[in-house]
Design a protein around this motif. Structure first.
Motif, PDB file in Angstrom:
ATOM      1  N   ALA B 250       0.980  -1.464  -0.170  1.00 21.53           N
ATOM      2  CA  ALA B 250       0.206   0.093   0.017  1.00 21.53           C
ATOM      3  C   ALA B 250       0.969   1.430  -0.156  1.00 21.53           C
ATOM      4  O   ALA B 250       0.617   2.327  -0.658  1.00 21.53           O
ATOM      5  N   ARG B 251       2.031   1.059   0.557  1.00 18.35           N
ATOM      6  CA  ARG B 251       3.073   2.340   0.743  1.00 18.35           C
ATOM      7  C   ARG B 251       3.861   2.555  -0.563  1.00 18.35           C
ATOM      8  O   ARG B 251       4.659   3.227  -0.516  1.00 18.35           O
ATOM      9  N   GLY B 252       3.686   1.425  -1.463  1.00 17.22           N
ATOM     10  CA  GLY B 252       4.307   1.524  -2.670  1.00 17.22           C
ATOM     11  C   GLY B 252       5.467   0.707  -3.128  1.00 17.22           C
ATOM     12  O   GLY B 252       6.080   0.754  -4.153  1.00 17.22           O
ATOM     13  N   VAL B 253       5.684  -0.171  -2.032  1.00 15.56           N
ATOM     14  CA  VAL B 253       7.024  -0.902  -2.259  1.00 15.56           C
ATOM     15  C   VAL B 253       6.444  -2.024  -3.172  1.00 15.56           C
ATOM     16  O   VAL B 253       5.465  -2.640  -3.180  1.00 15.56           O
ATOM     17  N   PRO B 254       7.193  -2.088  -4.456  1.00 13.12           N
ATOM     18  CA  PRO B 254       6.773  -3.219  -5.471  1.00 13.12           C
ATOM     19  C   PRO B 254       6.792  -4.723  -4.852  1.00 13.12           C
ATOM     20  O   PRO B 254       7.723  -5.000  -3.774  1.00 13.12           O
ATOM     21  N   MET B 255       5.646  -5.554  -5.045  1.00 12.56           N
ATOM     22  CA  MET B 255       5.653  -6.785  -4.516  1.00 12.56           C
ATOM     23  C   MET B 255       6.925  -7.784  -4.887  1.00 12.56           C
ATOM     24  O   MET B 255       7.232  -8.638  -3.984  1.00 12.56           O
ATOM     25  N   ASP B 256       7.557  -7.394  -6.040  1.00  6.89           N
ATOM     26  CA  ASP B 256       8.744  -8.349  -6.268  1.00  6.89           C
ATOM     27  C   ASP B 256       9.973  -7.753  -5.551  1.00  6.89           C
ATOM     28  O   ASP B 256      11.092  -8.485  -5.731  1.00  6.89           O
ATOM     29  N   ARG B 257       9.706  -6.790  -4.833  1.00 13.38           N
ATOM     30  CA  ARG B 257      10.995  -6.531  -3.793  1.00 13.38           C
ATOM     31  C   ARG B 257      10.804  -6.806  -2.264  1.00 13.38           C
ATOM     32  O   ARG B 257      11.500  -6.481  -1.377  1.00 13.38           O
ATOM     33  N   MET B 258       9.575  -7.619  -2.092  1.00 11.12           N
ATOM     34  CA  MET B 258       9.525  -8.145  -0.860  1.00 11.12           C
ATOM     35  C   MET B 258       9.892  -9.504  -0.862  1.00 11.12           C
ATOM     36  O   MET B 258       9.300 -10.167  -1.615  1.00 11.12           O
ATOM     37  N   PHE B 259      10.465 -10.132   0.154  1.00  6.47           N
ATOM     38  CA  PHE B 259      10.778 -11.552   0.146  1.00  6.47           C
ATOM     39  C   PHE B 259      10.236 -12.066   1.517  1.00  6.47           C
ATOM     40  O   PHE B 259      10.539 -11.625   2.633  1.00  6.47           O
ATOM     41  N   VAL B 260       9.781 -13.167   1.548  1.00  2.93           N
ATOM     42  CA  VAL B 260       9.228 -14.212   2.639  1.00  2.93           C
ATOM     43  C   VAL B 260       9.665 -15.465   2.429  1.00  2.93           C
ATOM     44  O   VAL B 260      10.112 -15.693   1.415  1.00  2.93           O
ATOM     45  N   SER B 261       9.758 -16.055   3.605  1.00  3.40           N
ATOM     46  CA  SER B 261      10.104 -17.608   3.716  1.00  3.40           C
ATOM     47  C   SER B 261       9.027 -18.372   4.149  1.00  3.40           C
ATOM     48  O   SER B 261       8.421 -18.097   5.126  1.00  3.40           O
ATOM     49  N   LEU B 262       8.829 -19.429   3.152  1.00  2.00           N
ATOM     50  CA  LEU B 262       7.409 -20.314   3.821  1.00  2.00           C
ATOM     51  C   LEU B 262       8.078 -21.490   4.403  1.00  2.00           C
ATOM     52  O   LEU B 262       9.118 -21.768   3.973  1.00  2.00           O
ATOM     53  N   GLU B 263       7.008 -22.136   5.207  1.00  2.00           N
ATOM     54  CA  GLU B 263       7.625 -23.312   5.910  1.00  2.00           C
ATOM     55  C   GLU B 263       6.266 -24.372   5.497  1.00  2.00           C
ATOM     56  O   GLU B 263       4.987 -24.131   5.371  1.00  2.00           O
ATOM     57  N   ARG B 264       6.656 -25.731   5.137  1.00  2.00           N
ATOM     58  CA  ARG B 264       5.899 -26.670   4.943  1.00  2.00           C
ATOM     59  C   ARG B 264       6.450 -28.014   5.342  1.00  2.00           C
ATOM     60  O   ARG B 264       7.774 -27.899   5.468  1.00  2.00           O
ATOM     61  N   ARG B 265       5.796 -29.035   5.512  1.00  4.71           N
ATOM     62  CA  ARG B 265       6.259 -30.153   5.963  1.00  4.71           C
ATOM     63  C   ARG B 265       7.330 -30.850   4.837  1.00  4.71           C
ATOM     64  O   ARG B 265       7.112 -30.419   3.509  1.00  4.71           O
ATOM     65  N   MET B 266       8.602 -31.188   5.151  1.00  2.52           N
ATOM     66  CA  MET B 266       9.672 -31.601   4.250  1.00  2.52           C
ATOM     67  C   MET B 266      10.326 -32.841   4.585  1.00  2.52           C
ATOM     68  O   MET B 266      10.393 -33.206   5.746  1.00  2.52           O
ATOM     69  N   HIS B 267      10.428 -33.914   3.529  1.00  2.00           N
ATOM     70  CA  HIS B 267      11.047 -34.955   3.854  1.00  2.00           C
ATOM     71  C   HIS B 267      12.194 -35.319   2.877  1.00  2.00           C
ATOM     72  O   HIS B 267      12.905 -36.238   2.908  1.00  2.00           O
TER      73      HIS B 267
END
Ligand SMILES: Cc1cc2nc3c(=O)[nH]c(=O)nc-3n(C[C@H](O)[C@H](O)[C@H](O)COP(=O)(O)OP(=O)(O)OC[C@H]3O[C@@H](n4cnc5c(N)ncnc54)[C@H](O)[C@@H]3O)c2cc1C
Ligand code: SF4
Ligand code: SF4
Ligand code: FES
Lengths: 347, 302
Positions: B250-267
């Protein structure tokens, strides 16, 4: 591709040569179902006549010879405060006779995941390289829809592939190993008549399909219908038993757990096939489940095969054998589920 | 019995020689070989989290092991299990790696009972990383909620060690209460040596707490930022990064400049078991680090 023809007696001779030298696995009649129809399984055979090459389909796919239900990824020996890890891949060669085109195409899809993509799997590759495959054509059953998903013809993934021209087999040669094998028997160059008979058979097979499934638009349709009530309708029926994935020639999801011997001296890291319909598929510590409902789990089986897999490999992860539909106790099957989705779009 | 088919030993190929390197993703190698490692130090951080320092025993394996901030390893206790854990230490640190582990189930509880000197197995690194290289020359906003500081610590090290290459650097960190704050012994170092502005808020203060009280979004709203020139890394529970990212957007930061880390079950960590499936892809290969636009396009990712 190179082609030859093989008299039926010569084919028998070839299999007998293989039987004398190596383990041979093929469709074997193991009993009858409640409707009195014969049941077949891919099992080791010891004589040519044990092979039921005219089988309609097997309950379980030959996938098990490449992705066994359970396998040790490594074993451990424990000492005081320390351990050693031992890794082995099977190198015991094996011949599989009588695989249908759909099952070979299933392997070709698994090849993409396990040998061509990131982190190729030595376990799978070793089994693949040590297995000689002789496939065979068949007339589709009423529920087969392999033609709809482009899995009725094979171009790769086998050593030899036979088409039954009554008096002889028309043989497609898929590898130099297969070529070498044919040199042990009296294989003949193909004639114009062989070619004509073979093409006539191809048309006969193509015309015999009774079940057609429209999968072309599924990648986008599945996104659009992600919230559709249809998933609840089908999900409410689902027993979350996981049978569909177990019998599927292309399903490959798995879990890993470890085991220790009772005296704590040895252990193993064990891989075991899993199914996305099972309750704990996406469950993480603290009992959080990313897919708590049957509906969401069932949906993802379709979403992976017709959306995720297409995104990664440009083709669906289904070869249209309908084993999953056949195994499902409550009648959930791809032709009906997909037809329902397609109808939803047209409404 | 004369064999017609001869066994093919695939390990005789050149790719199996030498040390396993998980950064060579397409190489055929012993993907289930783990690097035997010794737990050298254990630092209790809170009731629930401990920091483990690990040293890969074999010199060649240790020298080959290299990772980028945001990547994770599969940590194995042979005989018990294997779990995915983000690397919390500096990518430039070749001597040891650090993992900040919360006790949550079988393997993590067992690790919490381990003593220094214990041997564990490591495979990795796996997954995508925070593109700190691409962020050079720009302002960087690092936002963590709760245990989210664990995966954020590697990019914090990376950025503070190359501080001159970046514009303004802010860290916003929030937890439920002061007892859950991780790495409190490092805050002064980050502020003074690292030259970053660090703001911390807790949702529920205790008697000794003198800092901010409130949600992390509260800290964010007060911050002045140059939206055209800011990259953001946001780690924490999905509800948290969803709120943070939509506010940034909303404040104008492009979405492709924000990075998140997801967590899922992993084997597996290798795109094979597919337990980490999110939307139409796998978290261990295309993630765990995703830009926010990609996350918006993955079904049920938040
Ligand atoms: C990319 C990534 C990074 C992570 N980083 C950290 C970290 O830095 N610190 C930390 O404390 N935790 C982290 N986690 C979570 C951590 O992996 C789980 O807490 C851990 O797997 C729990 O294992 P367990 O044996 O103790 O629990 P159990 O509930 O006994 O787990 C059984 C099995 O389920 C799987 N599993 C359970 N929970 C999770 C989960 N949340 N994520 C993935 N697999 C799970 C594992 O394969 C595990 O072996 C991370 C998870 C992912 C996916
Ligand atoms: S076989 Fe049928 S009931 Fe069992 S999990 Fe699959 S869809 Fe559900
Ligand atoms: S029809 Fe069912 S069992 Fe056969 S490949 Fe497709 S999903 Fe798998
Ligand atoms: S963890 Fe196995 S596919 Fe991602």
């Amino acid at each position: 591709m190179l082609f030859r023809t093989l008299a039926k007696a010569e084919f028998r001779k070839l299999v007998e040569l293989l039987l004398a030298a190596n383990e041979v696995v093929g469709p074997k009649r193991v009993g009858t179902n409640v409707r009195g129809e014969p049941l077949h399984q891919f099992l080791p055979v010891s004589a040519f006549d044990e092979l039921a090459l005219d089988y309609a389909n097997t309950e379980f796919p030959p996938k098990t010879y490449f992705l066994p239900y359970r396998e040790d990824l490594c074993s451990y020996r424990f000492g005081d405060d320390d351990w050693t890890q031992d890794i082995r891949y099977q190198v015991h060669p094996r011949v599989i006779v009588g695989m249908h085109a759909c099952d070979i195409n299933g392997l070709v899809k698994l090849d993409k995941v396990f040998t061509r993509d990131t982190f190729p799997s030595p376990y799978y590759l070793s089994r693949r390289k040590n297995t000689l495959i002789i496939g065979i054509d068949h007339l589709p059953g009423p529920k087969c829809f392999c033609r709809s998903v482009g899995a009725d013809l094979v171009e790769r993934g086998f050593d030899l592939f036979l088409s039954d021209l009554d008096t002889r087999y028309f043989v497609a040669i898929g590898s130099d190993r297969g070529f070498g094998l044919l040199q042990r028997v009296d294989a003949k160059a193909i004639t114009d008549e062989d070619r004509a008979d073979y093409l006539a058979l191809r048309h006969r097979i193509a015309d015999a399909f009774e079940t057609h499934v429209d999968v072309q638009n599924l990648p986008s349709l599945l996104d659009i219908e992600f919230e559709s009530k249809l998933w609840k309708k089908w999900g409410d029926k689902c027993l979350s038993c996981g049978a569909c994935a177990m019998v599927c020639p292309t399903c490959y999801c798995y879990g890993v757990h470890e085991r220790v011997s009772i005296d704590f001296r040895c252990g193993a890291k064990v891989k075991q096939l899993h199914s996305c319909n099972l309750l704990d598929f996406a469950m993480v510590a603290g009992n959080h489940n990313f897919r708590p409902t049957r509906e969401s789990r069932l949906k993802y089986r379709y979403y992976h095969q017709h959306r995720g897999f297409v995104e990664a490999y440009d083709e669906p992860n289904c070869v249209g054998c309908n084993r999953c539909g056949h195994a499902c106790l409550v009648g959930i099957n791809p032709p009906d589920v997909i037809a329902d989705l397609q109808a939803e779009e047209r409404r | 019995m004369t064999r017609i088919l001869h066994g093919v030993d695939i390990t005789r190929g050149a790719s199996f020689r030498g040390v396993v390197d998980f950064n060579q993703r397409y190489r055929l190698q012993h993907v289930d070989r783990n690097f035997k490692s010794t737990i050298t130090t254990i630092v209790p951080l809170t009731d629930m989290e401990k920091l483990f320092q690990l040293r890969i025993d074999d010199d060649a394996e240790r020298a080959t092991f290299g990772f980028l901030p945001g990547q994770f390893v599969m940590l194995e206790v042979p005989g018990y299990g294997e779990v995915p854990i983000s690397i919390s230490s500096s990518p430039s640190n070749k001597a040891y790696i650090e993992l900040c582990i919360r006790r949550a189930g079988t393997v993590t509880n067992l690790l919490h009972r381990a003593r220094p000197g214990a041997k564990v197995g490591l495979r990795g690194p796996f997954g995508t990383h925070f593109p700190t290289g691409q962020m050079k020359g720009h302002d960087v906003l690092l936002i963590a909620g709760g245990l989210g500081l664990a995966p954020l610590r590697a990019p914090i090290f990376d950025i503070t060690e190359n501080r001159a290459a970046y514009g303004r650097v802010h860290i916003l960190y929030g937890t439920k209460d002061p007892s859950q704050l991780l790495f409190d012994y490092q805050y002064e170092t980050w502020r003074r040596v690292g030259g970053v502005e660090l703001s911390i808020a807790v949702e529920h203060a205790d008697a000794d707490w003198k800092g901010e009280v409130g949600l992390i979004t509260h800290l964010l709203d007060r911050l002045t930022l140059d939206a055209d020139d800011t990259f953001a890394i946001v780690c924490g529970p999905p509800v948290m990064f969803k709120h943070v990212c939509s506010r940034l957007s909303a404040r104008g930061v492009p979405m492709d400049r924000m990075f998140v880390s997801l967590e899922r079950r992993m084997h597996c960590g290798m795109g094979k078991c597919y337990r980490c499936n999110v939307g139409h892809t796998s978290t261990c290969i295309d993630g765990p680090v995703f830009d926010y636009w990609s996350v918006m396009n993955l079904k049920e990712s938040i």
